[in-house]
Design a protein around this motif. Structure first.
Motif, PDB file in Angstrom:
ATOM      1  N   SER A  27      43.675  31.818  37.865  1.00 40.99           N
ATOM      2  CA  SER A  27      42.467  32.533  38.268  1.00 40.99           C
ATOM      3  C   SER A  27      41.468  32.385  37.123  1.00 40.99           C
ATOM      4  O   SER A  27      41.764  32.741  35.986  1.00 40.99           O
ATOM      5  CB  SER A  27      42.788  34.000  38.528  1.00 40.99           C
ATOM      6  N   VAL A  28      40.294  31.838  37.436  1.00 38.64           N
ATOM      7  CA  VAL A  28      39.308  31.515  36.416  1.00 38.64           C
ATOM      8  C   VAL A  28      37.999  32.225  36.755  1.00 38.64           C
ATOM      9  O   VAL A  28      37.428  32.002  37.824  1.00 38.64           O
ATOM     10  CB  VAL A  28      39.080  29.983  36.336  1.00 38.64           C
ATOM     11  N   VAL A  56      36.905  29.364  45.951  1.00 42.04           N
ATOM     12  CA  VAL A  56      35.841  29.804  45.049  1.00 42.04           C
ATOM     13  C   VAL A  56      34.939  30.751  45.806  1.00 42.04           C
ATOM     14  O   VAL A  56      34.572  30.500  46.949  1.00 42.04           O
ATOM     15  CB  VAL A  56      34.983  28.616  44.560  1.00 42.04           C
ATOM     16  N   SER A  57      34.574  31.856  45.139  1.00 40.60           N
ATOM     17  CA  SER A  57      33.630  32.776  45.745  1.00 40.60           C
ATOM     18  C   SER A  57      32.993  33.632  44.664  1.00 40.60           C
ATOM     19  O   SER A  57      33.626  33.953  43.653  1.00 40.60           O
ATOM     20  CB  SER A  57      34.332  33.677  46.760  1.00 40.60           C
ATOM     21  N   ARG A  67      34.860  33.659  41.012  1.00 42.43           N
ATOM     22  CA  ARG A  67      36.272  33.478  40.685  1.00 42.43           C
ATOM     23  C   ARG A  67      36.758  32.212  41.373  1.00 42.43           C
ATOM     24  O   ARG A  67      36.580  32.031  42.570  1.00 42.43           O
ATOM     25  CB  ARG A  67      37.100  34.661  41.160  1.00 42.43           C
ATOM     26  N   ILE A  68      37.379  31.355  40.566  1.00 44.50           N
ATOM     27  CA  ILE A  68      38.015  30.142  41.081  1.00 44.50           C
ATOM     28  C   ILE A  68      39.511  30.402  41.043  1.00 44.50           C
ATOM     29  O   ILE A  68      40.060  30.747  40.000  1.00 44.50           O
ATOM     30  CB  ILE A  68      37.671  28.919  40.207  1.00 44.50           C
ATOM     31  N   THR A  69      40.155  30.271  42.184  1.00 46.08           N
ATOM     32  CA  THR A  69      41.606  30.395  42.250  1.00 46.08           C
ATOM     33  C   THR A  69      42.146  29.021  42.613  1.00 46.08           C
ATOM     34  O   THR A  69      41.776  28.470  43.646  1.00 46.08           O
ATOM     35  CB  THR A  69      42.038  31.435  43.298  1.00 46.08           C
ATOM     36  N   ALA A 175      44.163  32.854  48.063  1.00 43.67           N
ATOM     37  CA  ALA A 175      43.453  33.899  47.331  1.00 43.67           C
ATOM     38  C   ALA A 175      44.533  34.714  46.632  1.00 43.67           C
ATOM     39  O   ALA A 175      45.545  35.060  47.242  1.00 43.67           O
ATOM     40  CB  ALA A 175      42.643  34.768  48.275  1.00 43.67           C
ATOM     41  N   ALA A 176      44.344  35.001  45.339  1.00 45.46           N
ATOM     42  CA  ALA A 176      45.386  35.691  44.591  1.00 45.46           C
ATOM     43  C   ALA A 176      44.762  36.684  43.618  1.00 45.46           C
ATOM     44  O   ALA A 176      43.661  36.476  43.118  1.00 45.46           O
ATOM     45  CB  ALA A 176      46.243  34.687  43.825  1.00 45.46           C
TER      46      ALA A 176
END
Length: 184
Positions: A27-28, A56-57, A67-69, A175-176
């Motif tokens: 998770s970035v 990404v959202s 947040r990039i998962t 999604a995490a």
């Protein structure tokens, strides 16, 4: 003799890379700006690793943060390098390895189109009910189901729909989020 085990003047040649690749969810948290997704993806793919899932959202509109998962498979040593290099990218605020940090909640959404005629129609609906799939569109010849849950649940539902007339599948990617009171 294996080239990786040849003497090099150091005792490190005695150890062989035996680590097996592991699946990890990262998770970035990044600034929501043009090009950041390409830079993050480029960093991972440049090292020869596939991204199995990517979502990404924007998560904080006021702060313009996204947040990039992403899910990738790598040996632990390489994964550590990837995380460290991601942390050095200027628009990156935080990097969390949700897999290493413990039990994270992971969910995915899928839209699944299935032909639904004759005796297969009732069987399709029965199985959809068992998987808590929602009918989001129905015609006299087909259904579109929405299924959310773990990726393995979606995989199982899709496998059951194949002999009943699976037409098409669209998946969102994972999604995490980590468990507990702490945020990212």
């Amino acid at each position: 003799m294996n080239a990786s085990l040849l003497p090099t003047g150091s005792a490190y040649f005695l150890t062989q890379e035996t680590a097996t690749p592991e699946r990890h969810t990262l998770s970035v948290l990044v600034d929501n700006e043009p090009g950041i997704l390409a830079r993050v993806v480029g960093l991972i793919t440049a090292r020869g690793f596939n991204i199995e899932s990517l979502t990404v959202s924007e998560t904080e509109h006021d702060k313009r943060l996204s947040r990039i998962t992403l899910v990738t498979v790598a040996v632990p040593k390489t994964l550590t390098q990837i995380k460290l290099q991601l942390e050095r990218l200027v628009p990156v605020h935080k990097v969390h390895d949700l897999t290493a940090e413990g039990a994270a909640l992971e969910r995915e959404l899928a839209l699944i189109k299935v032909k639904g005629t004759g005796e297969h129609r009732s069987e399709t609906l029965r199985l959809a009910d068992a998987f808590r799939a929602q009918v989001v569109d129905a015609t006299t010849e087909s259904f579109v189901f929405e299924v959310t849950g773990k990726s393995s649940k979606i995989d199982s539902f899709i496998a059951l729909m194949v002999p009943l007339g699976l037409v098409e599948v669209v998946r969102t990617g994972l999604a995490a989020i980590s468990r507990g009171p702490e945020g990212m």
